[in-house]
Design an enzyme around this catalytic site. Structure first.
Site, PDB file in Angstrom:
ATOM      1  N   ASP A 156      -7.142  -1.564  -4.380  1.00  0.00           N
ATOM      2  CA  ASP A 156      -8.218  -1.222  -3.445  1.00  0.00           C
ATOM      3  C   ASP A 156      -9.167  -0.205  -4.072  1.00  0.00           C
ATOM      4  O   ASP A 156     -10.394  -0.315  -3.939  1.00  0.00           O
ATOM      5  CB  ASP A 156      -7.638  -0.648  -2.148  1.00  0.00           C
ATOM      6  CG  ASP A 156      -6.790  -1.646  -1.390  1.00  0.00           C
ATOM      7  OD1 ASP A 156      -7.032  -2.858  -1.530  1.00  0.00           O
ATOM      8  OD2 ASP A 156      -5.884  -1.214  -0.666  1.00  0.00           O
TER       9      ASP A 156
ATOM     10  N   ASP B 116       0.858  -1.191   0.000  1.00  0.00           N
ATOM     11  CA  ASP B 116       0.000   0.000   0.000  1.00  0.00           C
ATOM     12  C   ASP B 116       0.890   1.236   0.000  1.00  0.00           C
ATOM     13  O   ASP B 116       1.981   1.225   0.570  1.00  0.00           O
ATOM     14  CB  ASP B 116      -0.907   0.019   1.232  1.00  0.00           C
ATOM     15  CG  ASP B 116      -1.993  -1.043   1.169  1.00  0.00           C
ATOM     16  OD1 ASP B 116      -2.346  -1.453   0.050  1.00  0.00           O
ATOM     17  OD2 ASP B 116      -2.487  -1.470   2.229  1.00  0.00           O
TER      18      ASP B 116
END
EC number: 3.4.23.36
Length: 205
Positions: A178, A164
């Site tokens: 995401d 991330d």
């Protein structure tokens, strides 16, 4: 007798073009007009599947390339400010679900992602709606992006931590996969409220 047969066998009907000049109607069960594209036609379905695959591949490649760049250039480095403190690029490894939720259930989230991919592939066989094709493509590309991390990244197969790097202020850190999943999910909710099904039909409750 001949006169009676003539009267009985010649009902009072309009001529071939209709009494008012209208075109004659197509007999029931006859061929559809040339060039028509019925919602359930095989050609229409194939086009929607191609759109789904195209969106999925694009979302997957964008996620994969962005993660490769982040791992090579940003990991173990200071965060990069994009809009001051409001948005930064900050590389982290996330063993949980989207937005860092549930780090103790990595294997379960991996299995869920695999099930989602199988369900989308099965839905594709009955797909005749362009908006649904885009939504499912986003879900498929995002699920494949994070599943790739689960399988190939440390600490091990099906337990890998997802990369991330998008870090808004006062919010969880996430990635492009995401984002694709969330956008696809929102689009599906909107389509469901509108009553549009994946097969292109519209229902009203």
């Amino acid at each position: 007798m001949a006169e009676a047969e003539r009267i009985i066998g010649t009902p009072d009907i309009p001529d071939a073009e209709g009494a008012d000049g209208a075109e004659p109607q197509q007999p029931a069960g006859g061929p559809a007009p040339e060039g028509s594209d019925e919602p359930g036609s095989a050609r229409s379905g194939k086009k929607k599947v191609l759109v789904l695959l195209g969106v999925a591949v694009l979302a997957y490649l964008l996620d994969l390339v962005s993660k490769m760049i982040v791992v090579a250039k940003l990991e173990h480095e200071e965060p990069i400010e994009i809009f001051g403190d409001w948005l930064k690029f900050d590389a982290i490894r996330n063993a949980g679900a989207a937005f860092g939720i549930g780090e103790a259930f990595t294997v379960i989230f991996t299995a869920i992602a695999a099930v989602v991919i199988v369900v989308i592939i099965r839905l594709a066989r009955k797909l005749y709606s362009l908006p649904w094709a885009i939504a499912l493509g986003l879900l498929l590309g995002g699920a494949l992006g994070n599943l790739t991390d689960r399988i190939f990244r440390a600490p091990g197969v099906f337990k890998g931590a997802v990369v991330d790097f998008i870090a808004p202020a006062h919010f969880a850190v996430f990635n492009l996969a995401d984002s694709a999943i969330v956008c696809g999910g929102i689009l599906i909710v909107i389509l469901s409220f509108k009553g549009l099904d994946p097969d292109g039909t519209v229902h009203k409750d």
